[in-house]
Enzyme design. Structure first.
Site, PDB file in Angstrom:
ATOM      1  N   GLU A  13       0.842  -1.190   0.000  1.00 36.93           N
ATOM      2  CA  GLU A  13       0.000   0.000   0.000  1.00 36.93           C
ATOM      3  C   GLU A  13       0.881   1.246   0.000  1.00 36.93           C
ATOM      4  OE1 GLU A  13      -2.568  -3.200   1.480  1.00 36.93           O
ATOM      5  OE2 GLU A  13      -0.735  -2.445   2.363  1.00 36.93           O
ATOM      6  N   CYS A  60      -6.114   5.501   5.737  1.00 31.36           N
ATOM      7  CA  CYS A  60      -5.816   4.263   5.024  1.00 31.36           C
ATOM      8  C   CYS A  60      -7.074   3.473   4.677  1.00 31.36           C
ATOM      9  CB  CYS A  60      -4.901   3.406   5.896  1.00 31.36           C
ATOM     10  SG  CYS A  60      -4.344   1.914   5.071  1.00 31.36           S
ATOM     11  N   CYS A  63      -6.245  -0.425   6.630  1.00 35.47           N
ATOM     12  CA  CYS A  63      -6.298  -0.574   8.092  1.00 35.47           C
ATOM     13  C   CYS A  63      -7.083   0.541   8.784  1.00 35.47           C
ATOM     14  CB  CYS A  63      -4.897  -0.673   8.684  1.00 35.47           C
ATOM     15  SG  CYS A  63      -4.023   0.892   8.689  1.00 35.47           S
ATOM     16  N   HIS A  67      -7.051   2.292  12.898  1.00 35.04           N
ATOM     17  CA  HIS A  67      -7.039   3.724  13.251  1.00 35.04           C
ATOM     18  C   HIS A  67      -8.297   4.080  14.046  1.00 35.04           C
ATOM     19  CE1 HIS A  67      -3.377   5.034  11.264  1.00 35.04           C
ATOM     20  NE2 HIS A  67      -3.698   4.267  10.230  1.00 35.04           N
ATOM     21  N   ARG A 431      -0.335  -4.229  10.972  1.00 32.73           N
ATOM     22  CA  ARG A 431       1.093  -4.102  10.666  1.00 32.73           C
ATOM     23  C   ARG A 431       1.939  -3.715  11.867  1.00 32.73           C
ATOM     24  NH1 ARG A 431      -2.190  -3.371   7.275  1.00 32.73           N
ATOM     25  NH2 ARG A 431      -2.053  -4.288   5.197  1.00 32.73           N
ATOM     26  N   SER A 454       4.026   1.382   9.930  1.00 29.78           N
ATOM     27  CA  SER A 454       4.971   1.437   8.806  1.00 29.78           C
ATOM     28  C   SER A 454       5.915   2.631   8.930  1.00 29.78           C
ATOM     29  CB  SER A 454       4.239   1.458   7.465  1.00 29.78           C
ATOM     30  OG  SER A 454       3.578   0.230   7.272  1.00 29.78           O
ATOM     31  N   CYS A 498       2.818  -0.253   4.486  1.00 23.86           N
ATOM     32  CA  CYS A 498       1.751   0.647   4.024  1.00 23.86           C
ATOM     33  C   CYS A 498       2.284   2.063   4.123  1.00 23.86           C
ATOM     34  CB  CYS A 498       0.482   0.515   4.842  1.00 23.86           C
ATOM     35  SG  CYS A 498      -0.714   1.765   4.334  1.00 23.86           S
ATOM     36  N   CYS A 501      -0.103   4.880   5.322  1.00 27.17           N
ATOM     37  CA  CYS A 501      -0.090   5.055   6.780  1.00 27.17           C
ATOM     38  C   CYS A 501       1.210   5.696   7.253  1.00 27.17           C
ATOM     39  CB  CYS A 501      -0.236   3.710   7.478  1.00 27.17           C
ATOM     40  SG  CYS A 501      -1.940   3.176   7.672  1.00 27.17           S
TER      41      CYS A 501
HETATM   42 NI1  NFE Z   1      -2.285   1.608   5.970  1.00 21.05          NI
HETATM   43 FE1  NFE Z   1      -1.741   0.517   8.984  1.00 21.05          FE
HETATM   44  C1  NFE Z   1      -1.857  -1.148   9.632  1.00 21.05           C
HETATM   45  C2  NFE Z   1      -1.750   1.343  10.583  1.00 21.05           C
HETATM   46  S1  NFE Z   1       0.226   0.703   8.909  1.00 21.05           S
HETATM   47  S2  NFE Z   1      -1.993  -0.176   6.895  1.00 21.05           S
HETATM   48  O1  NFE Z   1      -1.952  -2.182   9.900  1.00 21.05           O
HETATM   49  O2  NFE Z   1      -1.803   1.870  11.523  1.00 21.05           O
HETATM   50  O3  NFE Z   1       1.515   0.886   8.930  1.00 21.05           O
END
Ligand code: NFE
Ligand code: MG
Length: 519
Positions: A13, A60, A63, A67, A431, A454, A498, A501
Site C-alpha cells: 500500500e 488508510c 487498516c 485507526h 502491521r 509502517s 503501508c 499510513c
Molecule cells: Ni495503511 Fe496501517 C496497519 C496502521 S500501517 S496499513 O496495519 O496503523 O503501517
C-alpha cells in the site's frame, strides 16, 4: 558496484522506493523512501475531538479499523472513560478489529506476497477441469496479466501442481477476504471506515441474528486458516527455507498488544490483552514498554531539523522538501534511541515469550518441523509465519467473545467532552504498534499526532545514522541476479508495508511545500 532502484514497489500500500547498493552480489547499503506526501493533521486541528475517530480512519483503506480503535482509545482516555467501557462495547470492538485483521492478513499473504514465491505462469499450461484455474488461464491468454505483473523471473521453486494449487488458493482467498469484510460490517456498519466504534463503546447492539450471521462466516474462515493459509505458509517455508536466514533485520521488536480482555484498567500500558505488550531484544528477553522513551527523528526526512527528536505528545512537523541529505517523507521513530521493528512478529513473540499457551501451541510445532529455535523468527519467513499465527489466534478466540456478548445490555457509556485534556491510544494494528496522541483545549483538538507501524518499519536513518528496520533487513542480503532482485522484494513485502499510513499526518507550519497544495 551496482545500484538497484525499485520505484515504486508494487503489491504494497502506498508509494515506496527502495535503493540498494550491491557489491560483489551483496547489498552493502539500502535506503527506504516514502515518496508520497500527505496532510491529514491540518484537517484535524481546531475540530471537535470526536472527528478524529472519523478522519483518522481515512488515513488508510486497508487498516482504517485499526485507526478507528487507536483514535477511540485515545479519546476514551482523554474523556476519562478508559476503565468504564461496557463489556458489550469492549467485545464488539474486539470483533470489529479482529474481522479487519483476518481480512488484512489473508490479503497480505495471498494477494500481496505469495506471487513472489508462486509461479502463476504455470496456469497457462493447465489442461484440467478446475473452473477457477481455467478462468485464470483465460485471463493470462487474453494478454492481460493484470495484478500478476510486474514480477521477477528465475527463482520459483514449487512443483507445477503445487503452483497451480496455490493459484487456486489465491482466488479462494479473495472470497475469504470478502467474508471477513462482511463480518466487519455486521457489527461495524460497513468496511472500510466503520461507523460503530465511538468513544464510550460502540453504537451497534448485539442480537442473536447478528451473532449467528457473524459466526457462520467465522467458522468458514477458521477452516480456511487451518486447512489452507497456515499450511500454505508452512509449505512455502519448507521450499524457501533459506528465507529463515534472509531479511533478519534489527532483532529488536516492539508490540503495544491488542484485543482488550478486561475493560476496567484505565492505564493502556497495564491492560490485559490477548496479544501482549512489550519489547523483545535479540536474546529474546521481554520487557515492559515505556512510552515516554519514544521519539521521532527527522535528520534524513524532508522535515525541518528543529523538530527532530520530539516525543509524540510534543510532535510538530515542518516540511522541507529541498532538505539536503534527506530522502523520505517517513520520519524515524525510535525507542530509547534504538531501532525497533513492529508487526505481527513483535506481537507474536511478545505473547510467546510471555508464556501464552495458545501461541506456543502453534509456534512450537511449526519451529519443530524445521528443527529451528525461536530466534529464526527474526527473518523474512518468520514475519509470514507470525502473521498467520496472529490470524489464527484472533479467529480462534472470536467465538469466546461472541459467547460473552449479552444482548439487551449496554454497549455505550455517556460522557462529556472536557475543556482541556490529553489522551493516548495504543493498539497493535495489523502491521504493528499504532499510537494516537491528542491534546484538547477549549473542547477542540489543539494537537493530534500518530506514530504508525509502517513509520517504524519503513523509517529512514535516524539522527545517529542508524538505518531503519527495513534498511537493516536488506543490508547484507546476497542478490543472485541483479536483473531480477527478487530477494529485495521478498524482504520488503514480508513487512507488509503501508506507505499511506507511514506518511500520514503533518503540520505544515512555516515549511516549504511548493510542489504540494493542501486544499
Ligand atoms: Ni495503511 Fe496501517 C496497519 C496502521 S500501517 S496499513 O496495519 O496503523 O503501517
Ligand atoms: Mg506522526
Amino acid at each position: 558496484m551496482g545500484k538497484i532502484i525499485i520505484d515504486p514497489i508494487t503489491r504494497i500500500e502506498g508509494h515506496l522506493k527502495v535503493e540498494a547498493i550491491v557489491e560483489k552480489g551483496v547489498v552493502k547499503d539500502a535506503k527506504s523512501s516514502g515518496t508520497l506526501f500527505r496532510g491529514f493533521e491540518i484537517i484535524l486541528k481546531g475540530r471537535d475531538p470526536r472527528d478524529a475517530q472519523r478522519i483518522t480512519q481515512r488515513i488508510c483503506g486497508v487498516c482504517p479499523t485499526s485507526h478507528s480503535i487507536a483514535s477511540t482509545l485515545c479519546l476514551d482516555s482523554a474523556f476519562g472513560l478508559g476503565g468504564s467501557i461496557p463489556d458489550n462495547g469492549r467485545l464488539l470492538r474486539n470483533l470489529i478489529l479482529g474481522s479487519a485483521h483476518i481480512a488484512d492478513h489473508i490479503l497480505h499473504f495471498y494477494h500481496l506476497a505469495a506471487l513472489d514465491y508462486v509461479d502463476i505462469t504455470k496456469v497457462a499450461n493447465y489442461e484440467g477441469a478446475d473452473s477457477t484455474l481455467n478462468s485464470v488461464k483465460e485471463f493470462i491468454q487474453r494478454g492481460e496479466p493484470g495484478p500478476f505483473v510486474p514480477r521477477y523471473e528465475g527463482d520459483y521453486r514449487f512443483p507445477d501442481a503445487v503452483d497451480r494449487q496455490l493459484v487456486g488458493h489465491y482466488i479462494e482467498a479473495l472470497r475469504m477476504r470478502r467474508k471477513a469484510q462482511e463480518m466487519c460490517s455486521i457489527f461495524g456498519g460497513k468496511m472500510p471506515h466503520n461507523m460503530a466504534v465511538v468513544p464510550g463503546g460502540v453504537t451497534e447492539v448485539p442480537t442473536i441474528d447478528k451473532i449467528a450471521s457473524f459466526l457462520w462466516r467465522l467458522n468458514e474462515l477458521r477452516t480456511f486458516i487451518d486447512q489452507v493459509y497456515l499450511p500454505d505458509v508452512l509449505a512455502a517455508a519448507e521450499v524457501y527455507s533459506d528465507y529463515f536466514e534472509i531479511g533478519i533485520g534489527c532483532r529488536r521488536l516492539l508490540s503495544y498488544g491488542s484485543y482488550e480482555l478486561d475493560g476496567k484498567e484505565p492505564d493502556l500500558t497495564k491492560r490485559k490483552r490477548l496479544f501482549k505488550q512489550g519489547t523483545v531484544d535479540s536474546n529474546l528477553s521481554l520487557r515492559q514498554i515505556d512510552i515516554s522513551v519514544i521519539a521521532e527523528d527527522v535528520k534524513y526526512s524532508w522535515y525541518n531539523d528543529s523538530t527532530t527528536g520530539r516525543k509524540p505528545t510534543q510532535g510538530e512537523t515542518i516540511p522541507q522538501e529541498d532538505k539536503a541529505g534527506a530522502y523520505s517523507w517517513v520520519k524515524s521513530p525510535r525507542y530509547n534511541g534504538h531501532v525497533y521493528e513492529v508487526g505481527p512478529l513483535a506481537r507474536i513473540m511478545a505473547t510467546y515469550l510471555n508464556g501464552d499457551e495458545k501461541v506456543k501451541s502453534i509456534v512450537d510445532p511449526a519451529l519443530a518441523k524445521f528443527k529451528a529455535s525461536p530466534k529464526v523468527m527474526f527473518s523474512t519467513l518468520g514475519r509470514h509465519l507470525a502473521r498467520a499465527v496472529s490470524c489464527k489466534v484472533i479467529a480462534d478466540t472470536m467465538p469466546t467473545w461472541l459467547l460473552e456478548l449479552k444482548p439487551g445490555e449496554p454497549v455505550y457509556q455517556e460522557y462529556e467532552i472536557p475543556d482541556e485534556s490529553s489522551g493516548m491510544g495504543l493498539v497493535d494494528a495489523a502491521r504493528g504498534a499504532l499510537g494516537h496522541f491528542i491534546q484538547i483545549k477549549d473542547k477542540r483538538i489543539a494537537n493530534y499526532q500518530c506514530v504508525v507501524p509502517s513509520t517504524w518499519n519503513m523509517s529512514p536513518r535516524d539522527d545517529n545514522g542508524q538505518p531503519g528496520p527495513l534498511e537493516q533487513a536488506l543490508i547484507g542480503t546476497r542478490i543472485k541476479d541483479e536483473a531480477n532482485p527478487v530477494e529485495i522484494v521478498r524482504i520488503v513485502r514480508s513487512f507488509d508495508p503501508c506507505l499511506a499510513c507511514a506518511v500520514h499526518l503533518i503540520t505544515p507550519k512555516g515549511g516549504t511545500l511548493s510542489k504540494f497544495k493542501i486544499l
